[in-house]
Design an enzyme around this catalytic site. Structure first.
Site, PDB file in Angstrom:
ATOM      1  N   TRP A 168       0.798  -1.225   0.000  1.00 26.58           N
ATOM      2  CA  TRP A 168       0.000   0.000   0.000  1.00 26.58           C
ATOM      3  C   TRP A 168       0.829   1.272   0.000  1.00 26.58           C
ATOM      4  CZ3 TRP A 168       1.991   2.161   4.240  1.00 26.58           C
ATOM      5  CH2 TRP A 168       2.400   1.326   5.288  1.00 26.58           C
ATOM      6  N   LYS A 192      -3.430  -8.048  -7.534  1.00 28.03           N
ATOM      7  CA  LYS A 192      -4.115  -8.059  -6.221  1.00 28.03           C
ATOM      8  C   LYS A 192      -3.550  -6.898  -5.420  1.00 28.03           C
ATOM      9  CE  LYS A 192      -4.188  -9.197  -2.199  1.00 28.03           C
ATOM     10  NZ  LYS A 192      -4.365  -8.137  -1.180  1.00 28.03           N
ATOM     11  N   SER A 246       5.978  -7.315   2.812  1.00 31.99           N
ATOM     12  CA  SER A 246       6.830  -7.647   3.948  1.00 31.99           C
ATOM     13  C   SER A 246       7.541  -8.986   3.746  1.00 31.99           C
ATOM     14  CB  SER A 246       5.973  -7.723   5.213  1.00 31.99           C
ATOM     15  OG  SER A 246       5.020  -8.748   5.060  1.00 31.99           O
ATOM     16  N   TYR A 256       3.715 -21.248  -0.271  1.00 34.86           N
ATOM     17  CA  TYR A 256       2.572 -21.553  -1.147  1.00 34.86           C
ATOM     18  C   TYR A 256       3.071 -22.204  -2.443  1.00 34.86           C
ATOM     19  CZ  TYR A 256       0.101 -17.843   1.566  1.00 34.86           C
ATOM     20  OH  TYR A 256      -0.444 -17.057   2.547  1.00 34.86           O
ATOM     21  N   GLU A 268      10.073  -8.735  -3.544  1.00 33.60           N
ATOM     22  CA  GLU A 268      10.625  -7.403  -3.236  1.00 33.60           C
ATOM     23  C   GLU A 268      10.153  -7.084  -1.829  1.00 33.60           C
ATOM     24  OE1 GLU A 268      12.507  -5.509  -5.133  1.00 33.60           O
ATOM     25  OE2 GLU A 268      12.360  -6.603  -7.014  1.00 33.60           O
ATOM     26  N   CYS A 269      11.034  -7.284  -0.860  1.00 36.80           N
ATOM     27  CA  CYS A 269      10.576  -7.162   0.534  1.00 36.80           C
ATOM     28  C   CYS A 269      11.188  -5.949   1.229  1.00 36.80           C
ATOM     29  CB  CYS A 269      10.844  -8.472   1.256  1.00 36.80           C
ATOM     30  SG  CYS A 269       9.941  -9.846   0.489  1.00 36.80           S
ATOM     31  N   CYS A 303      10.209   1.240   1.453  1.00 42.46           N
ATOM     32  CA  CYS A 303      11.013   0.034   1.713  1.00 42.46           C
ATOM     33  C   CYS A 303      12.496   0.355   1.872  1.00 42.46           C
ATOM     34  CB  CYS A 303      10.811  -0.970   0.586  1.00 42.46           C
ATOM     35  SG  CYS A 303      11.022  -0.235  -1.035  1.00 42.46           S
ATOM     36  N   LYS A 353       1.549   0.647  15.351  1.00 38.99           N
ATOM     37  CA  LYS A 353       2.812  -0.078  15.276  1.00 38.99           C
ATOM     38  C   LYS A 353       3.985   0.918  15.381  1.00 38.99           C
ATOM     39  CE  LYS A 353       5.550  -2.755  12.016  1.00 38.99           C
ATOM     40  NZ  LYS A 353       5.708  -3.156  10.651  1.00 38.99           N
ATOM     41  N   GLU A 402      11.972  -3.432  10.791  1.00 33.16           N
ATOM     42  CA  GLU A 402      11.426  -2.410   9.894  1.00 33.16           C
ATOM     43  C   GLU A 402      10.221  -1.752  10.567  1.00 33.16           C
ATOM     44  OE1 GLU A 402       9.538  -3.762   6.276  1.00 33.16           O
ATOM     45  OE2 GLU A 402      10.630  -2.263   5.125  1.00 33.16           O
TER      46      GLU A 402
END
Ligand code: NAD
Length: 499
Positions: A168, A192, A246, A256, A268-269, A303, A353, A402
């Site tokens: 987001w 998605k 994340s 999965y 891409e984290c 990020c 957070k 993070e």
């Protein structure tokens, strides 16, 4: 959007908007088959602005069937490259002609300042899609130098059905980094969006259709991560997932894939970027401005945010004062106000957070030098002041985890060797930066830093021509540049024997 617009102008345009919340499957807007929706809450004021279709396994299955059908028919991948190029260029043009509307949707949906969404996010989306469109008819395959009595072709072919699962923080921009290369290489794509920021993804689906991209080739299935996201990750007929988000969820996509059809996964984290400032930096004011914007831009929801400031001890106090002076001048406020520089945090969960990490930092013994509080509570939205910690140890949680908010952790280092050691002492490796006037030091430090991108005497510079992605647990595979196309293609070798 013109910089001259006032807050009232922007607000009146925002109030005239309508919000689409349906999925876009096989060329049509449709409700989720279950009929379920979830609330789209604007972080600007905490109000519900739309209902979004809660896509799940059934909707994903419908979209995958349409995507496969389109791929097998070859309506897209077998078009002449110049025709695919023309359609993607048209797609970019339609997006551009709706830039103001899309910028407003992005700002209302995730809280970033309208000046950023209108001058950075949406123009970069247009540039990205145009750039990949232009690449389509300029890339050649290879012939291997083999046996002279053979022709050995090495070609790249589209994978088939690609799912893009995105975050987001830059909703449409992160999506465009997948849409561009995945469609340019001839795949069918299912996007998605994150549940916090679905509006722009849903809106552009009809633009793709209007541009002549065939039904089933570009679809959008909004929904919750555990439902729509997981269904894409586990689907036996999805060939590839291009994921940005994340590390925790990135690892789930690996699982999965392993438990389903061994689909390709690009990750891409996150990051915990070390921003190193050495005492011999040529321009400490420029470095301080970059350090402040490097963590406070987009409210720290970046990020590659320069969340760890590693400063050489002889200049640390002077330098930190300069960084804070820049931070204090930043205008935090209503994201719809064209003068605002720091907007809202995406939702109350993320704001809490961030606030909890500010608490953790103080309990760990870091010194809170600036900010640290929620502000603008009366608006109903979610705003946190630019926050600076000094005397941070790299082992503290505020230096290792993070935070994804406007929180800077300052660590003092003796010299460049210690800066490199501490800079690399993280599970992430997305980006790093170093400021020094010594060219030898610059190259040595840049080479020693384990990160996908290293900036020297600047921060967060890049271009669609440059690859972006991580080392270590920041992921693998690259977005942007021609290298991104590797993620969405298979390499095929065809040996033709000549007689
Ligand atoms: P997230 O991992 O929570 O969500 C990302 C996407 O995954 C969303 O679409 C979400 O719906 C989906 N998802 C969530 N749970 C899922 C599950 N159980 N199964 C399948 N899908 C699921 O990340 P976020 O909070 O949206 O974004 C912030 C993160 O993204 C940060 O870690 C940030 O560093 C990272 N990020 C990385 C880059 C990069 O290029 N490396 C760019 C932007 C953001």
């Amino acid at each position: 959007m013109s910089a001259a617009l006032s807050l009232d102008d922007v607000k009146s345009r925002a109030s005239a908007l309508s919000f689409k919340g349906q999925a876009f499957i096989d060329g049509k807007y449709v409700d989720a088959q279950s009929g379920r929706t979830f609330d789209c809450v604007s972080p600007v004021d905490g109000k519900v602005i739309a209902k979004i279709a809660a896509g799940d396994k059934a909707d994903v299955d419908r979209a995958v069937k349409a995507a496969r059908r389109a791929f097998d028919k070859g309506d897209w991948r077998n078009q002449h490259p110049r025709d695919r190029k023309a359609k993607l260029l048209k797609f970019a043009e339609i997006i551009e002609s709706h830039a103001t509307e899309l910028a407003l949707l992005e700002t209302l949906d995730m809280g970033k300042p309208i000046s950023d969404s209108s001058k950075i996010d949406i123009p970069l989306v247009v540039r990205t899609i145009r750039w990949y469109a232009e690449a389509i008819d300029k890339i050649y395959d290879e012939i291997a130098p083999t046996d002279p009595k053979a022709v050995s072709l090495i070609t790249r072919e589209p994978l088939g059905v690609v799912a893009a699962v995105v975050p987001w923080n830059f909703p449409l921009l992160m999506a465009s980094w997948k849409i561009g290369p995945a469609l340019a290489t001839g795949n069918s794509l299912i996007l998605k969006p994150a549940e916090q920021s679905s509006l722009t993804a849903i809106r552009i689906a009809e633009f793709a259709s209007a541009a002549g991209i065939p039904d089933g080739v570009f679809q959008v299935v909004p929904g919750l991560g555990e439902e729509a996201g997981q269904a894409l990750g586990r689907h036996m007929d999805v060939d590839c997932v291009g994921f940005t988000g994340s590390g925790e969820v990135g690892k789930l996509f690996l699982k999965y894939a392993g438990e389903s059809n061994m689909k390709r996964v690009g990750l891409e984290c996150g990051g915990k970027t070390p921003h190193i400032v050495l005492a011999d930096a040529a321009d400490l004011d420029a470095a301080a401005t970059a350090a402040a914007w490097g963590i406070f831009f987009n409210a720290g929801e970046v990020c590659n945010a320069g969340s760890r400031l590693l400063v050489q001890e002889s200049i640390k106090d002077v330098f930190l004062e300069k960084v804070m002076a820049v931070g204090r001048k930043m205008r935090i406020g209503d994201p719809l106000d064209p003068k605002t520089q720091l907007g809202a945090i995406v939702d109350d969960t993320q704001m809490n957070k961030v606030l909890s990490y500010i608490d953790i930092g103080q309990k760990e013994g870091a010194e809170l030098k600036m900010g640290g509080k929620r502000v603008k509570t009366e608006s109903g939205g979610y705003y946190v002041e630019p926050t600076v910690f000094d005397r941070v140890q790299n082992s503290m949680r505020v230096a290792q985890e993070e935070i994804f908010g406007p929180v800077l952790s300052t660590i003092t280092v003796k010299d460049e060797d210690e800066a490199v050691r501490i800079g690399n002492d993280t599970l992430y490796g997305l980006a790093a930066a170093v400021w020094t006037r010594d060219i030898n030091k610059a190259f040595k430090v840049a080479k020693a830093l384990r990160a996908g991108t290293v900036w020297v005497n600047c921060f967060d510079h890049g271009d669609i021509t440059t690859p972006f992605g991580g080392f270590k647990q920041s992921g693998f595979g690259r977005d942007k540049s021609l290298h991104a196309m590797e993620k969405y293609t298979e390499l095929k070798h065809t040996w033709v024997q000549l007689y």
